[in-house]
Design an enzyme around this catalytic site. Sequence first.
Site, PDB file in Angstrom:
ATOM      1  N   ASP A 105      48.103  35.642  38.633  1.00 22.26           N
ATOM      2  CA  ASP A 105      47.843  37.053  38.326  1.00 22.26           C
ATOM      3  C   ASP A 105      49.201  37.705  38.055  1.00 22.26           C
ATOM      4  O   ASP A 105      49.724  37.629  36.950  1.00 22.26           O
ATOM      5  CB  ASP A 105      47.105  37.655  39.535  1.00 22.26           C
ATOM      6  CG  ASP A 105      46.643  39.071  39.320  1.00 22.26           C
ATOM      7  OD1 ASP A 105      47.490  39.937  39.044  1.00 22.26           O
ATOM      8  OD2 ASP A 105      45.428  39.355  39.420  1.00 22.26           O
ATOM      9  N   SER A 106      49.837  38.289  39.083  1.00 25.04           N
ATOM     10  CA  SER A 106      51.181  38.862  38.884  1.00 25.04           C
ATOM     11  C   SER A 106      52.223  37.758  38.755  1.00 25.04           C
ATOM     12  O   SER A 106      53.293  37.960  38.186  1.00 25.04           O
ATOM     13  CB  SER A 106      51.545  39.756  40.070  1.00 25.04           C
ATOM     14  OG  SER A 106      51.712  38.966  41.236  1.00 25.04           O
ATOM     15  N   ASP A 162      37.755  33.451  46.114  1.00 29.74           N
ATOM     16  CA  ASP A 162      36.893  34.180  47.045  1.00 29.74           C
ATOM     17  C   ASP A 162      36.892  35.680  46.822  1.00 29.74           C
ATOM     18  O   ASP A 162      37.799  36.246  46.198  1.00 29.74           O
ATOM     19  CB  ASP A 162      37.344  33.914  48.478  1.00 29.74           C
ATOM     20  CG  ASP A 162      38.595  34.707  48.844  1.00 29.74           C
ATOM     21  OD1 ASP A 162      39.611  34.594  48.103  1.00 29.74           O
ATOM     22  OD2 ASP A 162      38.566  35.456  49.826  1.00 29.74           O
TER      23      ASP A 162
HETATM   24  P1  5GP Z   1      49.566  36.548  42.144  1.00 31.38           P
HETATM   25  O1  5GP Z   1      49.412  38.022  41.861  1.00 31.38           O
HETATM   26  O2  5GP Z   1      50.619  36.306  43.177  1.00 31.38           O
HETATM   27  O3  5GP Z   1      49.796  35.762  40.881  1.00 31.38           O
HETATM   28  O4  5GP Z   1      48.192  36.054  42.732  1.00 31.38           O
HETATM   29  C1  5GP Z   1      48.093  35.839  44.090  1.00 31.38           C
HETATM   30  C2  5GP Z   1      46.746  35.381  44.550  1.00 31.38           C
HETATM   31  O5  5GP Z   1      45.832  36.449  44.382  1.00 31.38           O
HETATM   32  C3  5GP Z   1      46.087  34.206  43.840  1.00 31.38           C
HETATM   33  O6  5GP Z   1      46.525  32.953  44.289  1.00 31.38           O
HETATM   34  C4  5GP Z   1      44.653  34.438  44.267  1.00 31.38           C
HETATM   35  O7  5GP Z   1      44.447  33.925  45.565  1.00 31.38           O
HETATM   36  C5  5GP Z   1      44.553  35.938  44.286  1.00 31.38           C
HETATM   37  N1  5GP Z   1      43.931  36.434  43.041  1.00 31.38           N
HETATM   38  C6  5GP Z   1      44.536  36.909  41.931  1.00 31.38           C
HETATM   39  N2  5GP Z   1      43.620  37.269  41.017  1.00 31.38           N
HETATM   40  C7  5GP Z   1      42.403  36.996  41.567  1.00 31.38           C
HETATM   41  C8  5GP Z   1      41.050  37.118  41.109  1.00 31.38           C
HETATM   42  O8  5GP Z   1      40.731  37.572  39.994  1.00 31.38           O
HETATM   43  N3  5GP Z   1      40.078  36.704  41.973  1.00 31.38           N
HETATM   44  C9  5GP Z   1      40.341  36.206  43.213  1.00 31.38           C
HETATM   45  N4  5GP Z   1      39.304  35.846  43.955  1.00 31.38           N
HETATM   46  N5  5GP Z   1      41.599  36.057  43.673  1.00 31.38           N
HETATM   47  C10 5GP Z   1      42.612  36.453  42.855  1.00 31.38           C
END
Ligand code: 5GP
Length: 184
Positions: A105-106, A162
Site C-alpha cells: 500500500d504505502s 483481513d
Molecule cells: P503498507 O502501507 O505498509 O504498504 O501496508 C501495510 C499493511 O497494511 C499490509 O501488509 C496489509 O497488512 C495492510 N493493508 C494495506 N492495504 C490493505 C487492504 O486493502 N486490505 C487489507 N486487508 N490490508 C491492507
Amino acid sequence: MNRITIDNLDFEVFIEYSQIKKRIRLMGIDISVKYSNRNPVFIGVLNGCFMFMADLLKQVHIPCELSFVKLASYQGTQQEHINELFGVGMDISGREVIIVEDIIDSGNSLRHTIDALERLNVSSISVCTLLMKPSCLKHTFDNIMYVGFEIEKEFVVGYGLDYNGQCRNLPDIYKNVSLPQNEK
Ligand code: 5GP
Ligand code: MG
C-alpha cells in the site's frame, strides 16, 4: 457468494481465485527460470502472505528454501518508532532472498522489511507481491520483481487479507463497497 458483510462493511467479489491461480502460475514459472541454480530463500511476511506463499511455492519447481517473518512496530522509550523483524530463523547471509508480500500500500512495511533483511548481509533481495496500490506508494523501490495485480485505492479482504481479523480464509479477494473512494 458475491457479496458479504463484515462488521457493517459491505464487500463484493473483486478477484476470483481462478484468476489468482492463473497469475500465480505465471509468476512461478518466471521465478523458476530466473532463479534456477540460485537456491533462493523465500521470506513470507505474515500474516497476510500465508495463502499466497503456499500457492506460489507450489508453482516454483527449483531447489529453494523458505521462512516466514513478522514485522512488529512499537513505540520505543524515547518515543521513537521501532520496527523489528521476527522469525527469520535461519542464516540467510550471502543468500538470494525473495520477499513474499500480500499487498503493498504505502510501502512503509516493505521498506522496513527490506532494511532489516539488508542488515543480515543477504546477497540480493527482490520482492514478489500479490497486490499493489501504485497510487498509494510513498517510497520508491527498484527491486519489486513481480506484482500479481495492480489495484486502485480500494480496501480489499480475503485470500489472506483481513478486516478486523476476519476473512483471511476466503479464497477470493473482495473489495469494500461501503465507503466513498476518499474515505477508504
Ligand atoms: P503498507 O502501507 O505498509 O504498504 O501496508 C501495510 C499493511 O497494511 C499490509 O501488509 C496489509 O497488512 C495492510 N493493508 C494495506 N492495504 C490493505 C487492504 O486493502 N486490505 C487489507 N486487508 N490490508 C491492507
Ligand atoms: Mg503484508
